[in-house]
Write a protein that holds these residues in place. Structure first.
Motif, mmCIF file in Angstrom:
data_model
loop_
_atom_site.group_PDB
_atom_site.id
_atom_site.type_symbol
_atom_site.label_atom_id
_atom_site.label_comp_id
_atom_site.label_asym_id
_atom_site.label_seq_id
_atom_site.Cartn_x
_atom_site.Cartn_y
_atom_site.Cartn_z
ATOM 1 N N TYR A 1 0.263 10.414 -15.979
ATOM 2 C CA TYR A 1 0.721 8.958 -15.583
ATOM 3 C C TYR A 1 -0.416 8.489 -14.805
ATOM 4 C CZ TYR A 1 3.499 6.306 -12.495
ATOM 5 O OH TYR A 1 4.162 5.198 -11.828
ATOM 6 N N GLN A 2 -0.544 7.111 -15.341
ATOM 7 C CA GLN A 2 -1.462 6.079 -14.643
ATOM 8 C C GLN A 2 -0.784 4.954 -14.328
ATOM 9 O OE1 GLN A 2 -4.624 5.739 -17.487
ATOM 10 N NE2 GLN A 2 -5.094 7.808 -17.581
ATOM 11 N N ALA A 3 -1.045 4.973 -12.830
ATOM 12 C CA ALA A 3 -0.338 3.837 -12.257
ATOM 13 C C ALA A 3 -1.326 2.704 -11.693
ATOM 14 C CB ALA A 3 0.778 3.975 -11.301
ATOM 15 N N LEU A 4 -2.149 3.337 -10.889
ATOM 16 C CA LEU A 4 -3.098 2.489 -9.998
ATOM 17 C C LEU A 4 -4.277 1.757 -10.884
ATOM 18 C CD1 LEU A 4 -4.316 4.541 -6.973
ATOM 19 C CD2 LEU A 4 -2.976 2.346 -7.081
ATOM 20 N N THR A 5 -4.513 0.399 -10.802
ATOM 21 C CA THR A 5 -5.388 -0.460 -11.235
ATOM 22 C C THR A 5 -6.537 -0.953 -10.585
ATOM 23 O OG1 THR A 5 -4.352 -2.534 -11.050
ATOM 24 C CG2 THR A 5 -3.517 -1.071 -12.942
ATOM 25 N N GLU A 6 -7.675 -1.054 -11.084
ATOM 26 C CA GLU A 6 -8.799 -1.811 -10.300
ATOM 27 C C GLU A 6 -8.347 -3.122 -9.615
ATOM 28 O OE1 GLU A 6 -11.678 -0.821 -9.887
ATOM 29 O OE2 GLU A 6 -11.680 0.837 -11.148
ATOM 30 N N ALA A 7 -7.294 -3.624 -10.182
ATOM 31 C CA ALA A 7 -6.711 -4.969 -9.383
ATOM 32 C C ALA A 7 -6.357 -4.518 -7.838
ATOM 33 C CB ALA A 7 -5.806 -5.490 -10.262
ATOM 34 N N GLU A 8 -5.821 -3.389 -7.873
ATOM 35 C CA GLU A 8 -5.396 -3.032 -6.420
ATOM 36 C C GLU A 8 -6.582 -2.762 -5.541
ATOM 37 O OE1 GLU A 8 -2.274 -3.002 -4.909
ATOM 38 O OE2 GLU A 8 -1.548 -3.843 -6.799
ATOM 39 N N VAL A 9 -7.592 -2.158 -6.047
ATOM 40 C CA VAL A 9 -8.755 -2.060 -5.289
ATOM 41 C C VAL A 9 -9.209 -3.452 -4.795
ATOM 42 C CG1 VAL A 9 -11.232 -1.080 -5.300
ATOM 43 C CG2 VAL A 9 -9.337 0.223 -6.302
ATOM 44 N N CYS B 1 0.753 -1.197 0.055
ATOM 45 C CA CYS B 1 0.201 0.183 -0.180
ATOM 46 C C CYS B 1 0.921 1.388 -0.097
ATOM 47 C CB CYS B 1 -1.034 0.089 1.254
ATOM 48 S SG CYS B 1 -2.337 -1.169 1.054
ATOM 49 N N GLN B 2 1.959 1.131 0.715
ATOM 50 C CA GLN B 2 2.924 2.445 0.682
ATOM 51 C C GLN B 2 3.338 2.752 -0.840
ATOM 52 O OE1 GLN B 2 6.131 1.791 3.777
ATOM 53 N NE2 GLN B 2 5.313 3.706 3.909
ATOM 54 N N HIS B 3 3.676 1.747 -1.679
ATOM 55 C CA HIS B 3 3.858 1.860 -2.965
ATOM 56 C C HIS B 3 2.629 2.483 -3.688
ATOM 57 C CE1 HIS B 3 7.905 -0.029 -2.178
ATOM 58 N NE2 HIS B 3 7.305 -0.675 -1.409
ATOM 59 N N ARG B 4 1.707 1.816 -3.539
ATOM 60 C CA ARG B 4 0.590 2.258 -4.402
ATOM 61 C C ARG B 4 0.243 3.644 -4.056
ATOM 62 N NH1 ARG B 4 2.283 -1.829 -5.646
ATOM 63 N NH2 ARG B 4 3.227 -0.034 -6.776
ATOM 64 N N LEU B 5 0.384 4.128 -2.788
ATOM 65 C CA LEU B 5 0.088 5.662 -2.422
ATOM 66 C C LEU B 5 1.039 6.462 -2.987
ATOM 67 C CD1 LEU B 5 -0.965 5.247 1.596
ATOM 68 C CD2 LEU B 5 -2.246 5.820 -0.200
ATOM 69 N N PHE B 6 2.261 5.982 -3.294
ATOM 70 C CA PHE B 6 3.225 6.780 -3.835
ATOM 71 C C PHE B 6 2.975 6.746 -5.295
ATOM 72 C CE2 PHE B 6 7.499 8.108 -5.440
ATOM 73 C CZ PHE B 6 7.906 8.896 -4.482
ATOM 74 N N ASP B 7 2.312 5.736 -5.850
ATOM 75 C CA ASP B 7 2.119 5.852 -7.282
ATOM 76 C C ASP B 7 0.768 6.935 -7.289
ATOM 77 O OD1 ASP B 7 3.470 3.786 -8.186
ATOM 78 O OD2 ASP B 7 2.176 2.349 -7.902
#
Length: 196
Positions: free
Chosen positions: A89-97, A73-79
């Motif tokens: 820039y688009q990094a987050l995906t529905e897979a993370e949710v 989650c730390q890395h995804r928050l940085f994303d």
């Protein structure tokens, strides 16, 4: 994101503005900068929670599972902060949710239904998880304020919402695994009527 910082201070922000990755300069209290700042604060608090969990797992080994879920989650928050700094820039995906939802559903089976409101606290770890929860809510509100001005990707907003839910479940799970009773909310007594 190939750029790396070679200098920590630039002196370009001394007049109250900061630069975004797309070249725009905006005031440091711009809603985009506010949202980025709240996400950074949340990420820092999550780092503290993870450090405390790492120390505590020597006594409660089953806390390691929380580290496995929360660490990424730390890395995804940085994303997400990167997405706010660089709108292209688009990094987050529905897979993370979906990953967060799966963890919530899995841990809720262990916890069972919530029967009353609970207070932050009980142990330091529980309180830290609740602090992360409240900071995730603040981050979500700041992003929604920005979204009203400059539409954001829905996946980032959903991620913050699920992350706050995850922290709530994590706080409850820590209490269970540490053997600490949850602190239940006690409503204030109804005031006596003036005629009595």
């Amino acid at each position: 994101m190939g750029n790396r910082l070679s200098k920590i201070y630039t002196r370009t922000g001394d007049a109250g503005e900061t630069g975004l990755a797309d070249g725009r300069r905006v005031p440091k209290d711009h809603p985009r900068v506010e949202a980025m700042g709240e996400i950074d604060t949340l990420n820092s608090q999550l780092g503290l929670l993870l450090a405390e969990l790492a120390e505590a797992q020597t006594r409660w080994p089953d806390l390691a599972e929380l580290i496995e879920v929360l660490g990424p989650c730390q890395h995804r928050l940085f994303d997400l902060g990167g997405e706010l700094a660089m709108p292209e820039y688009q990094a987050l995906t529905e897979a993370e949710v979906a990953r967060l939802e799966a963890a919530i559903d899995h841990w809720n089976q262990e916890l069972g239904p919530l029967e009353d409101f609970i207070m932050p606290g009980g142990t330091r770890l529980i309180a830290m998880a609740h602090l992360c929860r409240s900071m995730a809510r603040t981050s979500e509100r700041r992003c929604q304020q920005l979204n009203a001005m400059e539409p954001l990707r829905a996946v980032g907003l959903a991620y913050l919402n699920r992350l706050s839910d995850l922290f709530f479940v994590v706080a409850r799970l820590i209490a269970r695994r540490q053997g600490c009773a949850e602190i239940l909310w006690h409503a204030a007594s109804a005031p006596a009527s003036a005629g009595q």
